[in-house]
Structures are given as C-alpha cells and as structure tokens.
Design an enzyme around this catalytic site. Sequence first.
Site, short mmCIF file in Angstrom:
data_model
loop_
_atom_site.label_atom_id
_atom_site.label_comp_id
_atom_site.label_asym_id
_atom_site.label_seq_id
_atom_site.Cartn_x
_atom_site.Cartn_y
_atom_site.Cartn_z
N THR A 158 0.87 -1.18 0.00
CA THR A 158 0.00 0.00 0.00
C THR A 158 0.90 1.22 0.00
O THR A 158 1.64 1.46 0.96
CB THR A 158 -0.89 0.03 1.27
N LYS A 211 -7.60 1.37 -2.25
CA LYS A 211 -7.10 0.86 -0.97
C LYS A 211 -7.15 1.96 0.10
O LYS A 211 -7.45 1.69 1.27
CB LYS A 211 -5.66 0.34 -1.14
N LYS A 222 1.01 4.93 8.34
CA LYS A 222 1.54 5.29 7.02
C LYS A 222 0.39 5.42 6.02
O LYS A 222 0.31 6.38 5.25
CB LYS A 222 2.54 4.19 6.61
N1 LIG Z 1 -0.23 -6.88 7.48
C1 LIG Z 1 -1.42 -6.67 6.96
O1 LIG Z 1 -2.46 -7.09 7.49
C2 LIG Z 1 -1.55 -5.91 5.64
C3 LIG Z 1 -2.77 -5.98 4.96
C4 LIG Z 1 -2.92 -5.33 3.75
C5 LIG Z 1 -1.86 -4.61 3.22
N2 LIG Z 1 -0.67 -4.53 3.89
C6 LIG Z 1 0.43 -3.77 3.26
O2 LIG Z 1 1.33 -4.72 2.72
C7 LIG Z 1 2.68 -4.20 2.78
C8 LIG Z 1 3.54 -5.19 3.57
O3 LIG Z 1 2.99 -5.31 4.89
P1 LIG Z 1 3.49 -6.42 5.94
O4 LIG Z 1 2.52 -6.37 7.06
O5 LIG Z 1 3.79 -7.70 5.24
O6 LIG Z 1 4.87 -5.71 6.41
P2 LIG Z 1 6.21 -6.41 6.96
O7 LIG Z 1 5.87 -7.58 7.80
O8 LIG Z 1 7.04 -5.31 7.51
O9 LIG Z 1 6.87 -6.98 5.60
C9 LIG Z 1 7.56 -6.20 4.67
C10 LIG Z 1 8.80 -6.96 4.24
O10 LIG Z 1 9.49 -6.22 3.25
C11 LIG Z 1 10.87 -6.29 3.52
N3 LIG Z 1 11.54 -5.12 2.97
C12 LIG Z 1 11.46 -3.84 3.36
N4 LIG Z 1 12.21 -3.05 2.58
C13 LIG Z 1 12.80 -3.86 1.69
C14 LIG Z 1 13.72 -3.65 0.63
N5 LIG Z 1 14.17 -2.44 0.35
N6 LIG Z 1 14.13 -4.72 -0.08
C15 LIG Z 1 13.69 -5.96 0.20
N7 LIG Z 1 12.81 -6.23 1.19
C16 LIG Z 1 12.37 -5.19 1.91
C17 LIG Z 1 10.96 -6.28 5.04
O11 LIG Z 1 12.22 -6.77 5.44
P3 LIG Z 1 12.64 -6.96 6.99
O12 LIG Z 1 12.06 -8.30 7.35
O13 LIG Z 1 14.12 -6.92 6.99
O14 LIG Z 1 12.00 -5.83 7.75
C18 LIG Z 1 9.78 -7.17 5.42
O15 LIG Z 1 10.12 -8.53 5.50
C19 LIG Z 1 2.57 -2.81 3.42
O16 LIG Z 1 2.51 -1.84 2.42
C20 LIG Z 1 1.25 -2.89 4.19
O17 LIG Z 1 0.67 -1.61 4.38
C21 LIG Z 1 -0.49 -5.19 5.08
#
Ligand SMILES: NC(=O)c1ccc[n+]([C@@H]2O[C@H](COP(=O)([O-])OP(=O)(O)OC[C@H]3O[C@@H](n4cnc5c(N)ncnc54)[C@H](OP(=O)(O)O)[C@@H]3O)[C@@H](O)[C@H]2O)c1
Length: 298
Positions: free
Chosen positions: A98, A173, A241
């Site tokens: 997102t 979204k 965010k």
């Molecule tokens: N969680 C939910 O329920 C949900 C639902 C809908 C949408 N979203 C959206 O989906 C996205 C991901 O959310 P999430 O909850 O999965 O977050 P998250 O658990 O923080 O996962 C993001 C992953 O991306 C990796 N990352 C960050 N920067 C990077 C880079 N430059 N190169 C390679 N890998 C990188 C992070 O690495 P590290 O492990 O080293 O930090 C982490 O493993 C966000 O935009 C969020 O708003 C989340």
Amino acid sequence: MPRAKVGFIGTGLMGLPMAQNLIRKGFPLTVHTRTRSKAQSLLDAGALWADTPAECAKDADFVITMVPDTPDVQQVLLGEQGVIRAAKSGTVVIDMSTISPSATRAMAADLLARGIHMLDAPVSGGVKGAIEGTLSIMVGGRSEVLEKARPVLEAMGQNIVYCGDHGQGQMTKLCNQVAIASHMIAAAEAVVLARKAGLDPHALIRAIGAGAAGSWVINVLGPRMADHDFEPGFMIKLLQKDLRLVMQAASELSVPLPGTALAHQLYAALEAEGRGDEGTQALARVFERLAGLAVDGS
Ligand SMILES: NC(=O)c1ccc[n+]([C@@H]2O[C@H](COP(=O)([O-])OP(=O)(O)OC[C@H]3O[C@@H](n4cnc5c(N)ncnc54)[C@H](OP(=O)(O)O)[C@@H]3O)[C@@H](O)[C@H]2O)c1
C-alpha cells in the site's frame, strides 16, 4: 502449459503466506527480501534465492513487490540494484504494497519507458486472507495487463476488482483504510463497554458478529482485543503510514474525513508510547484507559 516465472520481493507478515500460495499453485518462484532468514521456509519449499531485486527480476515474467512504504517500492523497482536494471521487456511488475497513488503513476511511467508494465494491486483481508488465499485485490493499470496477470493474482486472492488506470488501485485501498479506521474505533468502543458492564466480550462478539454490526474487524480483531492479544497481523506504524496517505489525498481533493482523523490521532498516542510495532487491535488499550480499566502489561 508451463507456469509463468514469478519473482517475489518482500516476504514479511503478508508476503510470506502470499508467496507460499504461489508455490502451492505451482508457480516457479525466485525470492528476495531484506532479511534472508524470513524467506527460509520458501527456499525449503523449492523457491530460488536472489541477492538483489534486479537478480530476482532477471528471468521473471511477473515481479511482485510486498514491502512497507513508497520509498521501499521506489528503491526495489528503480534503485541501483532495482528491478528496472534487469527485467526483460514485457515483464509485468505487480506492486501489492500500500503506497502513494501519485508515486505509483510516476513509477509506472518510468518502467513503461523500458517496456516493463506495472499494475498497482494492493490487498485487503489481512494475514488471515493471505494465508487462506482469499485476499481482496484492488487493481490499477491497463486492463489487458490485468488479464495477463489474473492467474497469478488468483493464486493469492478471490475478489479481484479492476479499479481504473495506474494509481486507482492504490486510491481504492486508501478508501478501504478510511472504512477500516472508523471500524477500529467502533470495535474497540464496543469491546471496552462490554468489559466494563461485566459482559463476556467473546459472547458479545458471538452475538453481534453475525448481525447488522458484524464486520471483519469485529469478528477477527474483536476477540484479540478481548484477549489483550496485541501481536501484529497489521502493525500500527503501517496503518499510520496509510492514514497519512489518506489525509494527503483527502486534503488535495478537499474532502473532510473527521472519523479517519480521530483514528489517526488515537493511534498517534500509541505510537508516542513506542507501540508502533503492535497490531492495530491495540487501539483497545486507549479506550480501556479512557474508561479507567487497566490493560495487561501497560
Ligand atoms: N499486514 C497486513 O495485514 C496488511 C494488509 C494489507 C496490506 N498490507 C500492506 O502490505 C505491505 C507489507 O505489509 P506487511 O505487514 O507484510 O509488512 P512487513 O511484515 O514489515 O513486511 C515487509 C517486508 O518487506 C521487507 N523489505 C522492506 N524493505 C525492503 C527492501 N528495500 N528490499 C527488500 N525487502 C524489503 C521487510 O524486510 P525486513 O524483514 O528486513 O524488515 C519485510 O520482511 C505494506 O505496504 C502494508 O501496508 C499489510
């Protein structure tokens, strides 16, 4: 017919189960993420590792990104070791994070100049939907590119909705997050009132969750509020965010959003206490304090 090759970047809370579903559906997968150990279960299941986003994109027909924020997507796609450096012409980049609608439009133009197509395809349904492969996917970009990508998206989600040109998936979204923000307040208030009235909050959720007040938030996050289980499915810092992106878009369009603004401020109180890594259901902490109820561990 051989399955299309997929590169997957960002295997965090959402990306990991989404990538697992792609493997389960038979897509040959190459993965890259910042912390390699977080991709280990995918490598054990047969995925290949790539050291950089460029390497991840080199042989891919589709490259999926699922990273936290706009600068992360920009770095992964356009940076020195970004997807744009190695992806072949005709590759489709599907950004499922997102992020900002306007930054999405700019990136789609940069990629297209190299013959690379982009879809914005943010999701809703949480970690539960990611595990079960039932995500709602809101797609922006060219509709014929969506049709090409549909089998890949269908491995991760059920409700795939075309929303318009580049950025309109992200705008959809943001509207989703507006609805979520006020739902979070509604659920937290109901659970806290129930607790102070001496009701069993789980009985409350069983009673109202199937009626007119029922929602994903009540049914999935309500029980965690009741149990003071604040482990993250969706981290507060990521919702904040999103709400910053919402407030910026609303300001540009002259749309007042008082409900969303209230949620944004209440979450700011939790961030001020260093709770940005907790799940969004921790909003119950704020209402419990307002009601004079102690919250475990606070
Ligand atoms: N969680 C939910 O329920 C949900 C639902 C809908 C949408 N979203 C959206 O989906 C996205 C991901 O959310 P999430 O909850 O999965 O977050 P998250 O658990 O923080 O996962 C993001 C992953 O991306 C990796 N990352 C960050 N920067 C990077 C880079 N430059 N190169 C390679 N890998 C990188 C992070 O690495 P590290 O492990 O080293 O930090 C982490 O493993 C966000 O935009 C969020 O708003 C989340």
